[in-house]
Design a protein around this motif. Structure first.
Motif, PDB file in Angstrom:
ATOM      1  N   LYS A   8     -55.714  -1.858 -23.038  1.00 57.68           N
ATOM      2  CA  LYS A   8     -54.417  -2.337 -22.525  1.00 57.68           C
ATOM      3  C   LYS A   8     -53.679  -1.217 -21.804  1.00 57.68           C
ATOM      4  O   LYS A   8     -53.073  -1.429 -20.753  1.00 57.68           O
ATOM      5  CB  LYS A   8     -53.568  -2.885 -23.673  1.00 57.68           C
ATOM      6  CG  LYS A   8     -54.064  -4.207 -24.240  1.00 57.68           C
ATOM      7  CD  LYS A   8     -53.201  -4.673 -25.400  1.00 57.68           C
ATOM      8  CE  LYS A   8     -53.748  -5.969 -25.998  1.00 57.68           C
ATOM      9  NZ  LYS A   8     -52.955  -6.421 -27.170  1.00 57.68           N
ATOM     10  N   ASP A  20     -52.699  -1.322 -17.901  1.00 57.11           N
ATOM     11  CA  ASP A  20     -51.322  -1.094 -17.431  1.00 57.11           C
ATOM     12  C   ASP A  20     -51.282  -0.006 -16.367  1.00 57.11           C
ATOM     13  O   ASP A  20     -50.417  -0.018 -15.488  1.00 57.11           O
ATOM     14  CB  ASP A  20     -50.418  -0.702 -18.606  1.00 57.11           C
ATOM     15  CG  ASP A  20     -50.146  -1.875 -19.546  1.00 57.11           C
ATOM     16  OD1 ASP A  20     -50.366  -3.029 -19.116  1.00 57.11           O
ATOM     17  OD2 ASP A  20     -49.741  -1.627 -20.695  1.00 57.11           O
ATOM     18  N   LYS A  21     -52.233   0.934 -16.452  1.00 59.63           N
ATOM     19  CA  LYS A  21     -52.305   2.027 -15.472  1.00 59.63           C
ATOM     20  C   LYS A  21     -53.082   1.618 -14.216  1.00 59.63           C
ATOM     21  O   LYS A  21     -53.133   2.361 -13.237  1.00 59.63           O
ATOM     22  CB  LYS A  21     -52.985   3.244 -16.090  1.00 59.63           C
ATOM     23  CG  LYS A  21     -52.226   3.881 -17.244  1.00 59.63           C
ATOM     24  CD  LYS A  21     -51.011   4.642 -16.758  1.00 59.63           C
ATOM     25  CE  LYS A  21     -50.354   5.391 -17.907  1.00 59.63           C
ATOM     26  NZ  LYS A  21     -49.153   6.132 -17.457  1.00 59.63           N
TER      27      LYS A  21
END
Length: 472
Positions: free
Chosen positions: A360, A364-365
């Motif tokens: 996750k 997100d990156k």
């Protein structure tokens, strides 16, 4: 374009310094055969003299001979001499190649005698410069010579040979032909506005500029791959201490290149290894583990790790089974996520218990690709190499490797020409006037000519060839 010494023949050793079985000394220039004749005694296979001079030896045939100092009549070495007749030689001029024994003393004495009989030392790249001046190759082909010499992998050699044998030049010639036809159309519009100044013709000019602009941009974009081939693709291993970086480096190397211990902070500096991955030259860099430390030396290593990552073409972020999600945040803090792939290491001892949370964080990156490996057991090492190849393939440019730009000078000129053609197309589409577009297209053609040498200045050509090695 300057050539020191005027038309005086010149010479140089074309093989590297150091002791070897053989060395090759090249001589080129009108009259070089006559000058060398006093130094060469042609022999039969038995070692007896034939009585014929070097000028009587047939072109392109090897002659066994003694190379002598004509002042003292002493033999320097027994050699093999080949005479090349102009214009059918590498330089396009009369040429002689002398194959002698590869000791330093032998080479230096032969060169000294050649200087003594009136042959001057060659400038860097002068043999290839003469080939360019004599029309044996264009400038882009000449520049490819050093790329062929420096090629460190199969793909690098293929790309250099593609340019050496004119594939880039032919691509540019096609673009030039289209632009010259566009210039002719503009000339008709300007000269006969009552017949040819129509929206259709103006649109044709704009379309032609756009087509050529796209082609030039594709060629320029291929430098992403070309740079990796000519300068080596930079792949950096980044991770916490004991995340398996050095073990992975050793696995890819096939031998114990890096020291591996269970003690955190063993690697304190960057360690580079040159490897070949599917024909791509790769510089693989092991780095110090990323962590806060009070050790001054280790802190310097951490800073160098971040610096190496920022200069990489691909960052492999190594995540061990004991790595926490917040550790991954720290690892990715100063890296370019678009050049980063996640690698879960030590898969032979089990998955990271926080893997879903880490995935996750990665998502997100903007990092969606990840792979699990075990370097000691060779698990998924081939798949990891496939990631490296994929990064190379995604570097941009044309779909195939048939034409890849491997020279930064060419890339800059292609970008400049493409920008000018976009400007010319915009001028036409805005109705400003095709006559203005004509001057912009002409400037773009000059940029293309600087690549092939059609419009290059003598000063620039001299600068380019000065970067060649002596003897080439």
């Amino acid at each position: 374009m300057s050539v020191n010494g005027g038309d005086k023949p010149f010479c140089a050793c074309s093989t590297p310094a150091g002791t070897a079985g053989l060395a090759v000394i090249r001589v080129s220039g009108a009259g070089c055969c006559e000058l060398i004749s006093s130094c060469v005694r042609v022999l039969r296979a038995s070692g007896n003299r034939t009585g014929i001079s070097l000028s009587e030896v047939k072109g392109y045939e090897a002659a066994y001979a003694e190379f002598v100092n004509p002042d003292t009549n002493t033999v320097v070495d027994k050699v093999v001499v080949v005479r090349f007749e102009d214009p059918h030689s590498y330089t396009g001029d009369e040429m002689i190649e002398i194959s002698c024994h590869g000791g330093d003393a032998v080479r230096q004495e032969i060169l000294r005698v050649l200087y003594q009989v009136g042959i001057r030392p060659a400038e860097p790249g002068e043999f290839t410069k003469r080939a360019f001046i004599n029309g044996k190759m264009d400038l882009s082909e000449a520049e490819a010579v050093m790329k062929v010499i420096g090629a460190s992998s199969e793909r690098a050699l293929k790309a250099a040979n593609s340019q050496l044998y004119g594939k880039l030049s032919k691509r540019l010639e096609t673009i030039e032909d289209k632009l010259y036809k566009t210039m002719a159309l503009i000339e008709m519009i300007v000269e006969f506005p009552e017949h040819d100044d129509t929206p259709e013709n103006t649109e044709q000019v704009a379309t032609s500029c756009h087509d050529c602009e796209r082609e030039l941009n594709l060629l320029a974009a291929s430098y992403g791959r070309g740079k990796m081939l000519s300068e080596s693709m930079k792949v950096v291993l980044l991770g916490l201490p004991n995340s398996g970086k050095s073990t992975l480096l050793n696995s890819i190397a096939g031998y114990e290149r890096a020291i591996v211990t269970e003690i955190p902070g063993t690697t304190r500096d960057t360690l580079e290894l040159s490897v070949n991955v599917d024909g791509i030259p790769v510089t693989l860099t092991d780095t110090a583990g990323i962590r806060d430390t009070s050790d001054v030396v280790e802190e310097i290593g951490v800073k160098r790790a971040v610096m190496a990552a920022n200069e990489a073409d691909l960052i492999l972020c190594l995540i061990a089974p004991d790595t926490m999600p917040q550790d991954v945040e720290i690892l990715l803090k100063d890296t370019d996520v678009y050049r980063t792939k996640a690698v879960f290491t030590k898969s032979d001892i089990g998955d990271n218990p926080y893997k879903e949370d880490i995935l996750k964080v990665l998502a997100d990156k903007g990092i969606s690709d990840s792979i699990a490996i075990s370097a000691p057991n060779g698990i998924n090492i081939d798949a990891l190499k496939d990631l490296i190849v994929e990064c190379y393939n995604n570097a941009g440019g044309l779909i195939s490797d048939e034409v890849i730009v491997i020279n930064a000078r060419h890339k800059n000129l292609l970008n400049s020409a493409a920008a000018k053609l976009l400007e010319a197309a915009n001028v036409c589409e805005m109705g400003i006037g095709v006559d203005i577009a004509s001057s912009v297209i002409r400037s773009a053609l000059d940029d293309i000519g600087d690549i092939t040498g059609k419009t290059v200045s003598s000063e620039l050509a001299d600068t380019i060839f000065s970067e060649f090695c002596i003897g080439k």
